[in-house]
Design a protein around this motif. Structure first.
Motif, PDB file in Angstrom:
ATOM      1  N   ARG A 103     -21.985  30.114 -15.981  1.00  0.00           N
ATOM      2  CA  ARG A 103     -22.553  31.066 -15.028  1.00  0.00           C
ATOM      3  C   ARG A 103     -23.710  31.844 -15.649  1.00  0.00           C
ATOM      4  N   TYR A 104     -24.853  31.843 -14.941  1.00  0.00           N
ATOM      5  CA  TYR A 104     -26.066  32.481 -15.453  1.00  0.00           C
ATOM      6  C   TYR A 104     -26.005  33.994 -15.381  1.00  0.00           C
ATOM      7  N   ARG A 107     -28.679  38.257 -10.808  1.00  0.00           N
ATOM      8  CA  ARG A 107     -30.135  38.243 -10.745  1.00  0.00           C
ATOM      9  C   ARG A 107     -30.589  38.570  -9.325  1.00  0.00           C
ATOM     10  N   LYS A 109     -32.505  37.994  -5.890  1.00  0.00           N
ATOM     11  CA  LYS A 109     -32.976  36.906  -5.045  1.00  0.00           C
ATOM     12  C   LYS A 109     -33.531  37.499  -3.753  1.00  0.00           C
ATOM     13  N   ARG A 138     -34.952  37.055 -13.194  1.00  0.00           N
ATOM     14  CA  ARG A 138     -34.007  36.616 -14.219  1.00  0.00           C
ATOM     15  C   ARG A 138     -32.792  37.538 -14.237  1.00  0.00           C
ATOM     16  N   SER A 139     -31.762  37.100 -14.936  1.00  0.00           N
ATOM     17  CA  SER A 139     -30.504  37.852 -14.944  1.00  0.00           C
ATOM     18  C   SER A 139     -30.553  39.024 -15.916  1.00  0.00           C
ATOM     19  N   ASN A 189     -22.133  29.007 -10.795  1.00  0.00           N
ATOM     20  CA  ASN A 189     -23.396  29.668 -10.495  1.00  0.00           C
ATOM     21  C   ASN A 189     -23.502  29.970  -9.013  1.00  0.00           C
ATOM     22  N   ASP A 194     -29.756  28.406 -10.708  1.00  0.00           N
ATOM     23  CA  ASP A 194     -29.241  29.173 -11.849  1.00  0.00           C
ATOM     24  C   ASP A 194     -29.062  28.301 -13.087  1.00  0.00           C
TER      25      ASP A 194
END
Length: 202
Positions: A103-104, A107, A109, A138-139, A189, A194
């Motif tokens: 998992r990223y 973030r 969106k 980005r995260s 994700n 991701d």
């Protein structure tokens, strides 16, 4: 660990040694997405941290760990201070450890209101750290990695571990089989791209 040219690596070590001699303290920042890596973080704190503290104390050095799973209040989160607090704590750490699973992480969106809190966190940080504007999609965890090491690998020793994605996929299926739980979301994700963004980070 990060890989640096010989002279740069020596400089990083010398900087750490000087800091320890001056402050008699070692400060470690433990980073990962908040969900999905609880076991690894718990294992580090319960199994390895006592040994590290004991070793440091034998040399008259105080060893501290910043684990912000417990360090950000709901009020601070609602005030969009999550990223600010994380990056501020990284500024004062001597050593950085980064953990990632499949998992990223959280973030922003466009078009997804549930992620707008991340954008507001960036808004708060950007005046003092304009470099974050280049990474607004980005995260939060990637921002921690960049602040700690990727922006300047010579500041502190950094170590990164990426868990085998097969484990996360297996855990997601196990949690799904339990029925009425959302725990499986910690191992997958949320957005289609991701995985590609995380691979690029590696």
């Amino acid at each position: 660990p990060t890989t640096l040219p010989g002279a740069a690596e020596i400089d990083v070590r010398d900087r750490l040694r000087r800091s320890i001699r001056e402050t008699h303290t070692v400060s470690l920042f433990l980073s990962s997405p908040f969900g999905g890596l609880e076991r690894e973080r718990k294992l580090f704190v319960e199994l390895y941290l006592p040994t590290l503290r004991s070793l440091c104390e034998s040399f008259g050095v105080f060893f501290t760990v910043t684990d912000l799973r417990w360090g950000i209040s709901e009020e601070q989160h609602m005030q969009n201070k999550t990223l600010h607090i994380c990056l501020s704590q990284i500024d004062s750490c001597n050593i950085f450890i980064g953990l990632y699973g499949l998992r990223y992480g959280s973030r922003f969106k466009i078009g997804d209101p549930s992620t707008h809190w991340v954008s507001r966190c960036f808004d708060l940080v950007a005046p003092e750290r304009p470099w974050v504007d280049a990474f607004r999609d980005r995260s939060v965890t990637e921002m921690e990695f960049r602040a700690a090491c990727l922006n300047d690998p010579t500041v502190r020793p950094c170590f990164f571990w990426f868990r085998d994605s097969a484990y996360d996929k297996q855990q997601a299926e196990i949690e799904k089989s339990k029925g009425a739980t959302t725990e499986w979301l910690k191992y997958v994700n949320r957005f289609e791209d991701d995985g590609a963004v995380l691979e690029a980070l590696k």
